[in-house]
Design a protein around this motif. Structure first.
Motif, mmCIF file in Angstrom:
data_model
loop_
_atom_site.group_PDB
_atom_site.id
_atom_site.type_symbol
_atom_site.label_atom_id
_atom_site.label_comp_id
_atom_site.label_asym_id
_atom_site.label_seq_id
_atom_site.Cartn_x
_atom_site.Cartn_y
_atom_site.Cartn_z
ATOM 1 N N HIS A 11 47.929 24.636 49.417
ATOM 2 C CA HIS A 11 47.731 24.539 47.967
ATOM 3 C C HIS A 11 47.081 23.224 47.529
ATOM 4 C CE1 HIS A 11 50.533 27.919 48.114
ATOM 5 N NE2 HIS A 11 50.158 28.229 46.899
ATOM 6 N N ALA A 12 47.127 22.191 48.389
ATOM 7 C CA ALA A 12 46.466 20.936 48.018
ATOM 8 C C ALA A 12 44.949 21.051 48.180
ATOM 9 C CB ALA A 12 46.998 19.770 48.854
ATOM 10 N N ALA A 13 44.505 22.038 48.963
ATOM 11 C CA ALA A 13 43.063 22.239 49.138
ATOM 12 C C ALA A 13 42.512 23.049 47.973
ATOM 13 C CB ALA A 13 42.780 22.966 50.451
ATOM 14 N N GLU A 102 42.612 6.475 48.399
ATOM 15 C CA GLU A 102 42.042 7.353 47.368
ATOM 16 C C GLU A 102 41.315 8.536 48.006
ATOM 17 O OE1 GLU A 102 42.462 6.732 43.949
ATOM 18 O OE2 GLU A 102 43.785 5.194 44.789
ATOM 19 N N HIS A 103 41.139 9.583 47.222
ATOM 20 C CA HIS A 103 40.274 10.693 47.615
ATOM 21 C C HIS A 103 38.844 10.155 47.754
ATOM 22 C CE1 HIS A 103 38.043 14.514 47.136
ATOM 23 N NE2 HIS A 103 39.154 15.095 47.548
ATOM 24 N N HIS A 104 38.037 10.786 48.587
ATOM 25 C CA HIS A 104 36.655 10.320 48.758
ATOM 26 C C HIS A 104 35.872 10.317 47.444
ATOM 27 C CE1 HIS A 104 36.889 11.155 53.332
ATOM 28 N NE2 HIS A 104 37.127 9.900 53.063
ATOM 29 N N THR A 178 43.202 6.940 36.671
ATOM 30 C CA THR A 178 43.974 7.541 37.755
ATOM 31 C C THR A 178 43.457 8.939 38.062
ATOM 32 O OG1 THR A 178 46.204 7.991 38.603
ATOM 33 C CG2 THR A 178 45.858 8.482 36.288
ATOM 34 N N ASP A 179 43.332 9.233 39.345
ATOM 35 C CA ASP A 179 42.989 10.574 39.804
ATOM 36 C C ASP A 179 44.297 11.354 39.863
ATOM 37 O OD1 ASP A 179 42.641 12.839 41.380
ATOM 38 O OD2 ASP A 179 41.229 11.889 42.750
ATOM 39 N N ALA A 180 44.487 12.224 38.870
ATOM 40 C CA ALA A 180 45.760 12.968 38.781
ATOM 41 C C ALA A 180 45.583 14.414 39.228
ATOM 42 C CB ALA A 180 46.302 12.904 37.359
ATOM 43 N N VAL A 181 44.532 14.671 40.017
ATOM 44 C CA VAL A 181 44.205 16.042 40.417
ATOM 45 C C VAL A 181 45.394 16.726 41.101
ATOM 46 C CG1 VAL A 181 42.743 17.421 41.956
ATOM 47 C CG2 VAL A 181 41.714 15.643 40.537
ATOM 48 N N GLN A 182 46.111 15.979 41.960
ATOM 49 C CA GLN A 182 47.236 16.594 42.677
ATOM 50 C C GLN A 182 48.528 16.593 41.855
ATOM 51 O OE1 GLN A 182 47.327 18.216 45.572
ATOM 52 N NE2 GLN A 182 45.203 17.845 46.136
ATOM 53 N N SER A 205 40.656 22.037 37.707
ATOM 54 C CA SER A 205 41.278 23.338 37.430
ATOM 55 C C SER A 205 41.739 24.099 38.682
ATOM 56 C CB SER A 205 40.270 24.154 36.618
ATOM 57 O OG SER A 205 40.406 25.511 36.801
ATOM 58 N N HIS A 206 40.961 24.041 39.768
ATOM 59 C CA HIS A 206 41.310 24.900 40.914
ATOM 60 C C HIS A 206 42.508 24.388 41.704
ATOM 61 C CE1 HIS A 206 39.566 22.850 44.594
ATOM 62 N NE2 HIS A 206 38.910 22.179 43.677
ATOM 63 N N LYS A 207 43.037 23.225 41.331
ATOM 64 C CA LYS A 207 44.261 22.748 41.976
ATOM 65 C C LYS A 207 45.508 23.221 41.218
ATOM 66 C CE LYS A 207 41.879 20.452 45.106
ATOM 67 N NZ LYS A 207 41.800 19.040 45.352
HETATM 68 C C1 LIG Z 1 40.619 18.177 45.225
HETATM 69 C C2 LIG Z 1 40.665 16.757 44.827
HETATM 70 C C3 LIG Z 1 39.564 16.143 44.206
HETATM 71 C C4 LIG Z 1 38.251 16.849 44.032
HETATM 72 O O1 LIG Z 1 38.299 17.838 43.031
HETATM 73 P P1 LIG Z 1 37.179 18.986 43.017
HETATM 74 O O2 LIG Z 1 37.442 19.711 41.729
HETATM 75 O O3 LIG Z 1 37.417 19.832 44.212
HETATM 76 O O4 LIG Z 1 35.861 18.319 43.017
HETATM 77 C C5 LIG Z 1 39.687 14.830 43.821
HETATM 78 N N1 LIG Z 1 40.828 14.150 44.011
HETATM 79 C C6 LIG Z 1 41.905 14.702 44.581
HETATM 80 C C7 LIG Z 1 43.152 13.894 44.744
HETATM 81 C C8 LIG Z 1 41.864 16.023 45.019
HETATM 82 O O5 LIG Z 1 42.934 16.556 45.606
#
Ligand SMILES: *Cc1c(COP(=O)(O)O)cnc(C)c1O
Length: 396
Positions: A11-13, A102-104, A178-182, A205-207
């Motif tokens: 689910h993290a992908a 950090e994420h790339h 902050t990257d709050a994607v997760q 959104s897809h996370k």
């Molecule tokens: C998935 C992810 C991203 C990238 O997001 P995308 O919408 O796939 O470009 C950035 N940061 C983190 C922490 C992620 O898990």
């Protein structure tokens, strides 16, 4: 082994798109195809859908709708926040503070900026991947113009002390991204409350069970940032390009669903995760990467000694289990995971790492199944390893 199942534990992908989300998107892929900038009725309808979604996202985060800007996803939001802030504030200074985990999508923009005359300090993290707010304080300089530190790590699930980090940034008057994607949909966020010192925040959104290719950047009112996309006047002239109306609508629905009852929901995921964790820890010579408690509710990351993560992943795939590894090949580079390296996991051990991330696709039967197949797969791989001598039990 029992009957083959399909178990999605990555689910993290990405996450599956919830049926209600698809349903909400469909009209905008069919009859309601208008351009939100057009003035006739189907244009106005599209515009309304975009604004409704903006309100939902603001509501879920405790922000104002005016502070939400739609983008093409987490990567664009991160790039915009880092490069947009750097270029708009470069007359004040050229120093940025971030972390090596950090994420790339944050790391590579930082590395790019280093080629453009900026200096980046990557704060050390401890063995769990935690940033120490004291280290941040010490790294701040007169010419520091941006601090970018992720909310929660995508590989090891470690949750950073964001309220404290934000407080330090605010005291020094430095914009904090902050990257709050997760984090979104997994832990509660409140930009009016505990998270009030965040100035910019990336989401994707897809996370959280929405469609791919759409995300947003929260930009606090009054924060200056250069445009990243130049062109039309969309998003208050800050992010050009015709809006992804269907995607944005799906994302609005998805965040609404993901943040309703979030405490109760993440507790359920955490319980399932903890049962899986306890079972896996029975396997000898394995160790848990990341913090034992301060981690995302669905995240597990283990290293199995004497095993190659790649082989583990492929054998699990044959058994119908989708997982992920921090070993070299799968990440498309020759180096093992930069996150595992940064927390001090030696390369020969990070080679054998396995990430399992739980979410709404999982139930208790999935846990039973993984607990049945994983020890067997690990055993098989170790049986063919010339180095393996059964010894210790798992480090808790
Ligand atoms: C998935 C992810 C991203 C990238 O997001 P995308 O919408 O796939 O470009 C950035 N940061 C983190 C922490 C992620 O898990």
């Amino acid at each position: 082994m029992g009957e083959n199942r399909f178990v999605y534990m990555d689910h993290a992908a990405t996450t599956f798109t919830k049926p209600e989300v698809v349903e909400a998107m469909l009209p905008f892929l069919k009859d309601h195809f208008g351009n939100p900038s057009s003035l006739y009725s189907i244009g106005r309808e599209a515009k309304e859908a975009v604004e409704t979604s903006r309100e939902k996202i603001a509501q879920a985060l405790g922000a104002k709708p005016d502070e939400i800007y739609f983008t093409s996803g987490g990567t664009e939001s991160d790039n915009w926040a880092v490069k947009g802030t750097a270029f708009s504030r470069q007359k004040k200074g050229k120093h940025i503070i971030s972390t090596p985990i950090e994420h790339h999508a944050v790391l590579y923009p930082c590395e790019y900026l280093e080629t453009q005359g900026f200096k980046v300090t990557y704060l050390p993290v401890d063995e769990y991947g935690l940033v120490k707010p004291g280290e941040l304080e010490a790294a701040i300089r007169d010419d520091t113009i941006l601090i970018s530190i992720m909310y929660a790590n995508n590989e090891i699930g470690t949750i950073e002390p964001i309220p404290e980090i934000g407080k330090t940034a605010r005291e020094h008057g430095i914009p904090f991204h902050t990257d709050a994607v997760q984090a979104i949909g997994n832990i509660p966020l409140d930009l009016h409350g505990k998270d009030k010192h965040i100035d910019m925040l990336s989401l994707s959104s897809h996370k959280f069970y929405g469609p791919k290719g759409v995300g947003a950047l929260y930009i606090r009112e009054g924060i200056e940032i250069d445009n990243y996309m130049h062109g039309g006047a969309q998003e208050k002239e800050k992010r050009a390009g015709t809006e992804n109306v269907a995607g944005i609508t799906g994302m609005g629905k998805a965040i609404e669903l993901a943040t309703a009852n979030i405490e109760k929901h993440s507790e359920e995921i955490r319980k399932m995760r903890d049962r899986l964790r306890a079972g896996i820890q029975e396997i000898p010579d394995c160790r848990l990467n990341g913090h034992p408690e301060k981690r995302l509710p669905g995240n597990l990351n283990f290293s199995f000694e004497y095993i190659e993560g790649e082989s583990l992943l492929l054998m699990l795939d044959q058994m119908g289990v989708c997982s992920s590894t921090g070993s070299a090949c799968s990440s498309g580079s020759l180096d093992p995971s930069h996150v595992l390296s940064a927390i001090g996991v030696p390369p020969e051990i990070s080679q054998g790492s396995l990430r399992l991330t739980l979410g709404d696709a999982n139930n208790e039967d999935d846990i039973d199944y993984v607990l049945e197949v994983l020890p067997q797969v690990v055993g098989k791989l170790r049986a063919i390893s010339p180095f393996y001598k059964p010894a210790s039990v798992c480090e808790k």
